[in-house]
Motif scaffolding. Structure first.
Motif, PDB file in Angstrom:
ATOM      1  N   ASN A 190     -18.006 105.699  -4.008  1.00 14.70           N
ATOM      2  CA  ASN A 190     -19.110 105.054  -4.718  1.00 14.70           C
ATOM      3  C   ASN A 190     -18.982 103.540  -4.586  1.00 14.70           C
ATOM      4  O   ASN A 190     -18.369 102.872  -5.417  1.00 14.70           O
ATOM      5  CB  ASN A 190     -19.090 105.470  -6.189  1.00 14.70           C
ATOM      6  N   TYR A 191     -19.588 102.983  -3.534  1.00 14.77           N
ATOM      7  CA  TYR A 191     -19.401 101.552  -3.285  1.00 14.77           C
ATOM      8  C   TYR A 191     -20.160 100.672  -4.271  1.00 14.77           C
ATOM      9  O   TYR A 191     -19.753  99.544  -4.552  1.00 14.77           O
ATOM     10  CB  TYR A 191     -19.752 101.187  -1.841  1.00 14.77           C
ATOM     11  N   GLU A 192     -21.264 101.182  -4.839  1.00 17.06           N
ATOM     12  CA  GLU A 192     -21.984 100.384  -5.833  1.00 17.06           C
ATOM     13  C   GLU A 192     -21.130 100.202  -7.086  1.00 17.06           C
ATOM     14  O   GLU A 192     -21.045  99.110  -7.645  1.00 17.06           O
ATOM     15  CB  GLU A 192     -23.310 101.048  -6.188  1.00 17.06           C
ATOM     16  N   GLU A 193     -20.491 101.276  -7.526  1.00 19.77           N
ATOM     17  CA  GLU A 193     -19.629 101.193  -8.706  1.00 19.77           C
ATOM     18  C   GLU A 193     -18.400 100.335  -8.418  1.00 19.77           C
ATOM     19  O   GLU A 193     -17.935  99.590  -9.282  1.00 19.77           O
ATOM     20  CB  GLU A 193     -19.192 102.592  -9.150  1.00 19.77           C
ATOM     21  N   PHE A 194     -17.889 100.419  -7.193  1.00 17.49           N
ATOM     22  CA  PHE A 194     -16.737  99.590  -6.838  1.00 17.49           C
ATOM     23  C   PHE A 194     -17.104  98.111  -6.931  1.00 17.49           C
ATOM     24  O   PHE A 194     -16.294  97.281  -7.367  1.00 17.49           O
ATOM     25  CB  PHE A 194     -16.230  99.913  -5.431  1.00 17.49           C
ATOM     26  N   GLY A 195     -18.329  97.782  -6.513  1.00 20.86           N
ATOM     27  CA  GLY A 195     -18.785  96.402  -6.615  1.00 20.86           C
ATOM     28  C   GLY A 195     -18.757  95.905  -8.052  1.00 20.86           C
ATOM     29  O   GLY A 195     -18.374  94.760  -8.321  1.00 20.86           O
ATOM     30  N   LYS A 196     -19.144  96.762  -8.992  1.00 22.02           N
ATOM     31  CA  LYS A 196     -19.121  96.385 -10.409  1.00 22.02           C
ATOM     32  C   LYS A 196     -17.684  96.197 -10.898  1.00 22.02           C
ATOM     33  O   LYS A 196     -17.379  95.258 -11.643  1.00 22.02           O
ATOM     34  CB  LYS A 196     -19.825  97.460 -11.242  1.00 22.02           C
ATOM     35  N   LEU A 197     -16.801  97.101 -10.481  1.00 26.15           N
ATOM     36  CA  LEU A 197     -15.408  97.011 -10.904  1.00 26.15           C
ATOM     37  C   LEU A 197     -14.718  95.787 -10.306  1.00 26.15           C
ATOM     38  O   LEU A 197     -13.792  95.231 -10.904  1.00 26.15           O
ATOM     39  CB  LEU A 197     -14.652  98.287 -10.511  1.00 26.15           C
TER      40      LEU A 197
END
Length: 227
Positions: free
Chosen positions: A128-135
Motif C-alpha cells: 500500500n504505497y499511498e498509506e506508506f506515503g502518509k506514514l
C-alpha cells in the motif's frame, strides 16, 4: 463522486472540494497538464462556484494548480527549478533536525520510532504505497518532535508538498518501499544510538532516492515539466 449538497457551511464545502482535488493531484489521478473546470467541479459536487474557486486558490498556493484568466485551470507541471529549491531547503532543515534528534533521543523516543517502523513494515508487506506515503510524513514529524523542534516539520511538510507527486511515482515502483523502509531503519538506529553524523548521512541518502525518479520522469514524460 462525493456530494456536498448537505454541507453545513461554505468552509466545509471548500475543505471537502480541496481534499478531493488534492488527493487526485497528488496520487496522479489528475496528471500534470490536465485541465479542470470550475463549472464541472461545482456540478459534480453540487455546490456553487465560489467554494470551488476557493479550493482552486488553495491548490494554487501549494503550486499544484495554474489558474489563468479566461483559460482552463491546469494541473501544474513540474518545475525543475522549484524541485531543486524545495529539496535544498528540506535537506538543510532535516540535517539539523537529525543532529538534534540524535542528541536528545531517549529510550522512549526509540520505542516510538520502532513502533512507527513496525507499522511501516506491515504497509510495505501489503503493497500500500499511498498509506506508506502518509506514514513517511509521521516518521519525519516524530523526528522533529524528538529533536525538540516541532516547528521544523512545518517547513519540511511545506517543501515536501512540492515533490509529493514525484514521491508517489517513486513509491509506486515495487522495489522502492522496502528501500525507503530500510532507510528509515538506518535513520532510527543512528538517532537512537546518538550518532548524529550517521543519522545525517542516512537521512541525506534517503532524500537522494528521489533522484532516479526525477531523471526517469524527465526522460520518459518530458511533457510533465514546464522547463
Amino acid at each position: 463522486m462525493p456530494t456536498l449538497a448537505q454541507a453545513r457551511d461554505r468552509r466545509t464545502s471548500v475543505d471537502l472540494v480541496f481534499d478531493h482535488l488534492h488527493k487526485s493531484i497528488v496520487t496522479l489521478e489528475l496528471l500534470p497538464g490536465d485541465k479542470i473546470s470550475e463549472a464541472d467541479i461545482a456540478a459534480q459536487f453540487g455546490v456553487s462556484r465560489q467554494p470551488v474557486r476557493d479550493a482552486f486558490s488553495r491548490l494554487e498556493n501549494l503550486n499544484l494548480l495554474m489558474i489563468r484568466p479566461q483559460k482552463a485551470t491546469e494541473v501544474k507541471r513540474f518545475s525543475s527549478h522549484e524541485i531543486t529549491k524545495s529539496r535544498f531547503v528540506r535537506a538543510s532543515v532535516e540535517s539539523e533536525v537529525l543532529r538534534r534528534a540524535a542528541k536528545h533521543a531517549t529510550a522512549l523516543d526509540g520505542a516510538l520510532l520502532e513502533a512507527s517502523l513496525a507499522h511501516q513494515a506491515l504497509v510495505v508487506e501489503a503493497g500500500n504505497y499511498e498509506e506508506f506515503g502518509k506514514l513517511d510524513y509521521v516518521f519525519h514529524e516524530n523526528l522533529c518532535k524528538i529533536a525538540k523542534v516541532d516547528f521544523a516539520f512545518e517547513v519540511i511538510a511545506f517543501e515536501k508538498a512540492h515533490v509529493d507527486r514525484l514521491c508517489m511515482l517513486g513509491l509506486a515502483k515495487e522495489d522502492r518501499m522496502p528501500q525507503l523502509l530500510a532507510d528509515h531503519r538506518a535513520i532510527a538506529a543512528a538517532v537512537g544510538a546518538g550518532k548524529a553524523e550517521e543519522a545525517v548521512a542516512a537521512g541525506m541518502l534517503h532524500l537522494s532516492r528521489l533522484d532516479a525518479t526525477i531523471e526517469s520522469i524527465q526522460e520518459n514524460n518530458p511533457d510533465y515539466f514546464d522547463d
